[in-house]
Design an enzyme around this catalytic site. Structure first.
Site, short mmCIF file in Angstrom:
data_model
loop_
_atom_site.label_atom_id
_atom_site.label_comp_id
_atom_site.label_asym_id
_atom_site.label_seq_id
_atom_site.Cartn_x
_atom_site.Cartn_y
_atom_site.Cartn_z
N GLY A 48 33.69 55.85 9.62
CA GLY A 48 32.42 56.23 10.21
C GLY A 48 31.65 55.11 10.88
N HIS A 141 40.19 34.44 34.18
CA HIS A 141 40.37 35.36 33.06
C HIS A 141 40.48 36.76 33.65
CE1 HIS A 141 40.20 36.79 29.00
NE2 HIS A 141 38.94 37.16 28.99
N ASP A 163 37.14 32.29 27.23
CA ASP A 163 38.48 32.89 27.36
C ASP A 163 39.06 32.45 28.69
OD1 ASP A 163 37.70 34.12 25.06
OD2 ASP A 163 38.03 36.17 25.77
N GLU A 195 40.39 28.83 22.99
CA GLU A 195 40.75 30.18 22.52
C GLU A 195 42.24 30.28 22.20
OE1 GLU A 195 42.23 33.26 24.12
OE2 GLU A 195 41.89 32.97 26.28
N SER A 368 48.39 39.60 30.96
CA SER A 368 47.34 39.24 30.02
C SER A 368 46.33 38.31 30.68
CB SER A 368 47.97 38.55 28.81
OG SER A 368 46.94 38.05 27.97
N GLY A 369 45.11 38.34 30.21
CA GLY A 369 44.08 37.43 30.69
C GLY A 369 43.97 36.17 29.86
N HIS A 370 44.81 36.07 28.83
CA HIS A 370 44.69 34.95 27.90
C HIS A 370 45.89 34.01 28.01
CE1 HIS A 370 41.28 36.75 25.75
NE2 HIS A 370 41.90 37.89 25.93
#
Lengths: 557, 557
Positions: A48, A141, A163, A195, A368-370
């Site tokens: 929840g 990124h 990032d 990161e 991927s952006g990483h």
């Protein structure tokens, strides 16, 4: 906790040993600067719960010292906590033009716009907070306008990468400023925070342009409508969809609230070029020839209420996916979302669509952006830090990042793998990790922030697994006997109509339990309740192997 | 449903449009033969459900025709439903020696051993059920002693592949009998049912021997204890762990109940060779030098109660993972299990272990047991079927498998993608899919089989997300006024101690709601309850944005 004046301190309130809710802080003397304030989505065990944000009680305690919140970029795990933060601590927010656009959307939603000072910065800005001088460098990124941050303090320089990846052929000029990073490194970096998302992956990330080539190819091949789903915030990906539509002479429709919102911000602020007359409304899709239309939509993670999911179940008013339409999922499912995404792909095939899906490396439809390992090593090499703090990742990622740092010459003892709340203090060029400040997860549920704790969650878990049984009896105050009931109400346990016998036996058991206690002259409510719980619980477990929550209610008249 | 006598019919009661609970049936005239009876684990939306098994009501209705259950191999998705099936329909079970061993374990657990005729078969067996002649062929898979099944009927030959791959250098002589398959194909196959698990993956699966090489290498390099986790039923993998332990002069301990059980069956029945004196008990681990011990354990899917999970949280009595120990996860996480596996890896790194993990292709520590595209094409080529029914997979896998069949010359119109319950009828060499029989998911919860339905699950969902609020009022029968209460009890909604105001306001609201109704002379319980639900629900949603289940209880005295 006593602390000397001229110490440089670094800590995380979120983002280490987890993916999400990034929040880091640099303190020198009496000045604290915050980096990012993200949110995180709960896993399925937090029943929840809508959202998780960092516990900022330490900052509230020291609010006279907190100077600014600097935001590296506009992803939810870096800005999602900002509205909640600002309600508790109203300090200026520094971010680039595009990031500010997304923050403003968020503040508008929370009706907070105008209450806070928003300061627009760019990679050439310089800010001063006490003895901390802050400068910036551009990074690449999966969202435009990202910054790394340089904190010059009397004790030395701290670099926070934000990032990043190194995309040498980015879209829309979103270059990483490698020259500036080299300069920063050359001047000397005391501490690097970098990161770690992809620290487990060998090699380098492919360039975003690769995706553009594949999108264009798929658009060329498609003879009917093309649907493509990606993260709205990946504006450079959106640009490539626009370009492919243009080349194949298609109009473009946007489906999904966040897609419309983010594209609007990106266009207004100059991060996205869409020719006049190219965008159409959803209701215009059917007025055009199928081969003249492309549709960009939200829902690439299988979110049940987002556009792609509704399209896949033929449940999007006025827009239909028809046989031979092409559907491209330009994203990789985040762990935990695979099943939802798979279900959508199944439904799309059932509709007869050609579906281009699967991990990015197979289809070329996502990168991927990483940074991968070789790129992380490049950052470490550029910065040559004396001390290293891997951030933004689960423990195994931080651990692998430490190994990468070792491989390029950072001594193992100079890498600090910290948890949220751990403080690295640096004095006289020597770093130590000795103390801890309060930190944690604050749960947002509806409008409640922090009011759902472990007891409520424990109850929800029990209720979710075996439901409950409410047992009401009315006792006479004077005669101490049952004058009404027991009445039992079951929810989520068994379907009452199918279980009349079971519930009748429970009633009998409750009666005899209460009568036995009366004979022994035990009239305290809590004793009666405990005994009912115990005898009914035992009976139900032996007959059903389930443990519903049992709620005895005693009314005394 | 009327049906002519000499029709060949094929249907699935589980296993298509899903991964799990495989159950297929071949019917000719008045004889039905069942293939497999599997179970499936529920996804997180089925709160509290332990297991899903096929609905066999159709077979119960036609129980006089059901001749036998033939089991292709011993994985849970092929045998997990057997105890529940046999309780309803006691028919003979046919399986190979090893598969029978696993079925017997299961029947023992359910105290059913001895109640059913278990018939041991091998690849040379021939069985007759009415006019259906059944023969078998050996296949390779990730468990020993697997069979494909050939049904010769007056209408033609139906082949069911079971689960398979083509491993040309298998471990322990678990060869696929390609020659026999070629012969079957040459004689002519009317219908092929072939598994589709990896129909999305190009190329071929690597051989199981590759894994052995990597395990041996890791064992050689390890200077202290080696822990390795895999599926207990992958006996050939276990054999390779035994071999590596032997080569590196290590004793082997087995942790986890299913590992001990399956290894015992495999040894007794000759599917696993472990030298005398090699196996040690868990408590002996600490008596040996760390470099002389290896430990094979359950829990490669991150199951919270299995050995690996308990070891990773230092919660396994008498066995510790210490710095520099090696831990190998020799499995790929099944979609949905990634988070649990990741959490374990994090904990293992925290303990200082060297962890070898990641998808099989990266580490070489796992290969799939299911045929990739080129192998599926090989099966299709060997069998050259006139009709093709892809089975054992979600819709997109069946769809891709159909494309593979087309690529080797099966006409598109001759492939039937069926759902559970769809029947393919073949008469005069012509197949049609026109009718449907009852099928579905039966939920097992505790000892209850099928007693949890959509209403109970819907209640559990609401309870799990926002909890509940019980409101009790006692009304006087004569005067029609509240004589006790309202009393409110909240569970899983808000923590009562922190929400006194909210609950006080609810009480006030209930009082005024009831009083207003009394003034209007509305005394029916259901009217009073509906009005309380409505007003309290509205109030709570506006103040908390949550929708707890509201249970008004009225006692009349």
């Amino acid at each position: 906790m006593t602390k000397k004046e001229n110490i440089l301190s670094i800590f995380a309130l979120g983002g280490v040993n987890e993916i999400g809710k990034n929040m880091y802080a640099i303190q020198y003397s009496n000045d604290i600067v915050i980096i990012d304030c993200g949110s995180k989505f709960p896993d399925e065990s937090l029943l929840g719960i809508d959202l998780i944000i960092p516990d900022i009680s330490y900052l509230q305690e020291h609010k006279d010292k907190v100077r600014a919140l600097i935001v590296t970029h506009g992803h939810e795990d870096h800005i999602g906590g900002i509205p909640y933060f600002l309600k508790k601590l109203n300090i200026p927010v520094y971010a680039t033009r595009f990031t500010l656009g997304l923050i403003e959307l968020k503040l508008k939603e929370h009706r907070l716009l105008g209450d806070t000072e928003l300061v627009q910065i760019d990679s050439e800005s310089i800010c001063y907070f006490g003895e901390i001088n802050v400068t910036f460098f551009k990074t690449s990124h999966s969202i435009p306008d990202c910054l790394g941050i340089v904190f010059d303090t009397p004790e030395g320089t701290v670099v926070h990468t934000g990032d990043f990846k190194f995309d040498l052929t980015p879209v829309n000029n979103q270059y990483a400023d490698i020259h500036k990073m080299a300069e920063i490194g050359k001047k000397g970096v005391l501490v690097l925070l970098s990161e770690s998302t992809n620290a487990e992956r060998p090699g380098s990330t492919p360039s975003e342009q690769i995706v553009g080539d594949h999108i264009e190819e798929a658009f060329m091949k498609a003879r009917r409508k093309v649907f493509i789903s990606t993260f709205a915030s990946n504006v450079n990906r959106v640009q490539q969809v626009v370009d492919a539509s243009l080349k194949t002479n298609r109009k473009l429709a946007l489906l999904g609230r966040s897609m419309v919102n983010v594209v609007t911000v990106a266009m207004e602020r100059g991060y996205l070029q869409i020719p006049d007359g190219m965008l159409i409304d959803a209701h215009e899709i059917n007025e055009l020839e199928p081969e003249r239309v492309s549709i960009l939509c939200t829902g690439s993670q299988g979110e049940p209420m987002a556009a792609l999911s509704r399209l896949s179940s033929s449940n999007y008013r006025g827009v239909d996916i028809l046989p031979e339409d092409t559907v491209i999922i330009s994203a990789s499912p985040i762990p935990g979302n695979e099943r939802n995404v798979s279900r959508i792909i199944d439904n799309l095939f059932l509709l007869g669509a050609k579906v281009i899906y699967g991990s990015g490396s197979v289809t070329g439809m996502h990168v991927s952006g990483h940074a991968y390992q070789e790129e992380l090593k490049l950052m470490l090499t550029l910065m040559k830090p004396q001390y290293f703090i891997p951030i933004h990742g689960e423990f195994r990622m931080l651990h692998q990042h430490r190994l990468l740092a070792e491989s390029i010459g950072v001594e193992k003892k100079n890498t600090f793998i910290i948890g949220n709340g751990d403080v690295v203090d640096i004095e006289n060029m020597t770093a130590r990790q000795t103390r801890k400040i309060p930190s944690g997860n604050i749960y947002v549920d509806g409008v409640g922030v922090g009011d759902v704790g472990s007891i409520v969650l424990r109850d929800r878990k029990q209720l979710s697994e075996d439901g409950m049984l409410v047992i009401v009896i009315t006792l006479s105050k004077s005669e101490r006997r049952i004058i009404s009931g027991p009445d039992t109400i079951s929810r989520g346990f068994v379907y009452a109509r199918d279980s009349e016998n079971l519930l009748r036996n429970v009633n009998g058991l409750v009666k005899s339990t209460v009568n036995d206690l009366q004979k022994e002259n035990l009239h305290q409510w809590n004793v009666i309740k405990q005994n009912i719980k115990k005898s009914v619980g035992k009976y139900l477990y032996s007959h059903t192997k389930r443990k519903p929550m049992i709620l005895p209610i005693i009314i005394e008249i």
